[in-house]
Scaffold this motif. Structure first.
Motif, PDB file in Angstrom:
ATOM      1  N   GLN A  58       6.808 -22.332 -19.208  1.00 21.16           N
ATOM      2  CA  GLN A  58       6.968 -21.011 -19.815  1.00 21.16           C
ATOM      3  C   GLN A  58       8.338 -20.386 -19.498  1.00 21.16           C
ATOM      4  O   GLN A  58       9.082 -20.002 -20.396  1.00 21.16           O
ATOM      5  CB  GLN A  58       5.848 -20.083 -19.310  1.00 21.16           C
ATOM      6  N   ILE A  59       8.677 -20.304 -18.226  1.00 23.66           N
ATOM      7  CA  ILE A  59       9.890 -19.587 -17.824  1.00 23.66           C
ATOM      8  C   ILE A  59      11.151 -20.420 -18.059  1.00 23.66           C
ATOM      9  O   ILE A  59      12.114 -19.944 -18.678  1.00 23.66           O
ATOM     10  CB  ILE A  59       9.787 -19.150 -16.351  1.00 23.66           C
TER      11      ILE A  59
ATOM     12  N   ILE B  53      19.982 -16.821 -14.515  1.00 24.16           N
ATOM     13  CA  ILE B  53      20.541 -17.839 -13.617  1.00 24.16           C
ATOM     14  C   ILE B  53      19.863 -17.762 -12.253  1.00 24.16           C
ATOM     15  O   ILE B  53      19.530 -18.781 -11.645  1.00 24.16           O
ATOM     16  CB  ILE B  53      22.071 -17.658 -13.471  1.00 24.16           C
ATOM     17  N   LEU B  54      19.629 -16.549 -11.779  1.00 19.04           N
ATOM     18  CA  LEU B  54      18.967 -16.340 -10.492  1.00 19.04           C
ATOM     19  C   LEU B  54      17.540 -16.908 -10.516  1.00 19.04           C
ATOM     20  O   LEU B  54      17.101 -17.545  -9.544  1.00 19.04           O
ATOM     21  CB  LEU B  54      18.934 -14.846 -10.155  1.00 19.04           C
ATOM     22  N   VAL B  55      16.837 -16.690 -11.625  1.00 25.93           N
ATOM     23  CA  VAL B  55      15.461 -17.198 -11.756  1.00 25.93           C
ATOM     24  C   VAL B  55      15.453 -18.724 -11.702  1.00 25.93           C
ATOM     25  O   VAL B  55      14.615 -19.330 -11.009  1.00 25.93           O
ATOM     26  CB  VAL B  55      14.824 -16.707 -13.075  1.00 25.93           C
TER      27      VAL B  55
ATOM     28  N   ASN C 139      11.956  -9.741 -14.660  1.00 25.77           N
ATOM     29  CA  ASN C 139      11.917  -9.837 -16.124  1.00 25.77           C
ATOM     30  C   ASN C 139      10.504 -10.194 -16.575  1.00 25.77           C
ATOM     31  O   ASN C 139      10.164 -11.368 -16.741  1.00 25.77           O
ATOM     32  CB  ASN C 139      12.916 -10.889 -16.616  1.00 25.77           C
ATOM     33  N   ASN C 140       9.668  -9.181 -16.790  1.00 25.91           N
ATOM     34  CA  ASN C 140       8.264  -9.437 -17.154  1.00 25.91           C
ATOM     35  C   ASN C 140       8.101  -9.986 -18.571  1.00 25.91           C
ATOM     36  O   ASN C 140       7.034 -10.478 -18.927  1.00 25.91           O
ATOM     37  CB  ASN C 140       7.409  -8.181 -16.971  1.00 25.91           C
ATOM     38  N   LYS C 141       9.167  -9.941 -19.377  1.00 23.43           N
ATOM     39  CA  LYS C 141       9.086 -10.472 -20.738  1.00 23.43           C
ATOM     40  C   LYS C 141       8.909 -11.989 -20.736  1.00 23.43           C
ATOM     41  O   LYS C 141       8.445 -12.565 -21.718  1.00 23.43           O
ATOM     42  CB  LYS C 141      10.339 -10.091 -21.533  1.00 23.43           C
TER      43      LYS C 141
ATOM     44  N   CYS D 108       8.078 -12.069  -7.906  1.00 21.70           N
ATOM     45  CA  CYS D 108       9.489 -11.653  -7.927  1.00 21.70           C
ATOM     46  C   CYS D 108      10.073 -11.753  -9.338  1.00 21.70           C
ATOM     47  O   CYS D 108      10.783 -10.852  -9.798  1.00 21.70           O
ATOM     48  CB  CYS D 108      10.309 -12.512  -6.962  1.00 21.70           C
ATOM     49  N   ILE D 109       9.773 -12.855 -10.026  1.00 21.57           N
ATOM     50  CA  ILE D 109      10.290 -13.042 -11.386  1.00 21.57           C
ATOM     51  C   ILE D 109       9.695 -12.015 -12.332  1.00 21.57           C
ATOM     52  O   ILE D 109      10.389 -11.496 -13.213  1.00 21.57           O
ATOM     53  CB  ILE D 109       9.995 -14.469 -11.882  1.00 21.57           C
TER      54      ILE D 109
END
Length: 216
Positions: free
Chosen positions: A137-138, A10-12, A61-63, A56-57
């Motif tokens: 992608q994200i 949610i933050l992303v 969460n690097n996945k 930051c992202i």
């Protein structure tokens, strides 16, 4: 999905909702007039903000940044074929919106700046690359992969977010970017690789900027 991952996702989404609006707001602060009137400064600030968001992202969460290169060469050909198609779509939509407003179309023109140089062209290509990471992608991975929202709805949502990110350029551009956003998302999902939409988007931006520069 545990509460920690839920909150991060949610933050992303909130963090990447409209970075261009944030830059525009900052440029409206008192004393920022000399920066605001130079498009090069805007694109540079926008690019730096996007890069900051990506870093930051990645830390959170690097996945979300797992990138696969498609093995089928046909997808690279498709990416190139869709460059002129994307440009043509934006031209047609722009003309339709202008006609619907009751205005006459005197000339078809691309992005213009009084001081267009190599740096602004490079910035827009880098911005296109990062926009694909963020809005395709994200956003698609989070909304469809984590929240399990219907993929067609996800395409519309991510494309709308991408379009709204161009709100400072006017309503015409918002409509254009929404449609091309759907195109980029489709390329990404059909190929299974963000590389394909990145190729189309980056080269499209480069061509448009170069054509705009040659028209000056």
């Amino acid at each position: 999905m545990n509460i920690h991952i839920l909150c991060l996702n949610i933050l992303v989404i909130l963090f990447t909702l409209s970075p261009a609006s944030l830059v525009g707001t900052i440029f409206n602060f008192p004393g920022m007039e000399r920066f605001k009137n130079n498009k090069n400064n805007f694109f540079k600030a926008f690019m730096y903000l996007l890069m900051f968001q990506v870093i930051c992202i990645f830390i959170m969460n690097n996945k979300l940044f797992e990138i696969h290169f498609p093995k089928e060469s046909i997808f690279y050909i498709i990416a190139l074929i869709f460059i002129p198609i994307a440009i043509l779509i934006e031209i047609i939509i722009g003309c339709i919106v202008v006609k619907l407003k009751g205005n006459k179309i005197s000339k078809i023109s691309f992005f213009k700046s009084n001081k267009l140089d190599k740096s602004i062209i490079i910035n827009t290509v880098v911005i296109a690359f990062i926009e694909e990471l963020l809005f395709r992608q994200i956003w698609i991975n989070i909304l469809h992969g984590y929240f399990e929202i219907n993929i067609y709805i996800v395409i519309l949502i991510s494309s709308l977010a991408y379009a709204i990110n161009h709100i400072s350029m006017g309503f015409n551009v918002i409509v254009q970017k929404f449609v091309t956003g759907v195109l980029y998302a489709t390329l990404y999902l059909l190929s299974g690789s963000i590389i394909i939409s990145i190729i189309t988007h980056c080269i499209q931006n480069y061509v448009v900027m170069k054509v705009g520069a040659s028209d000056e």
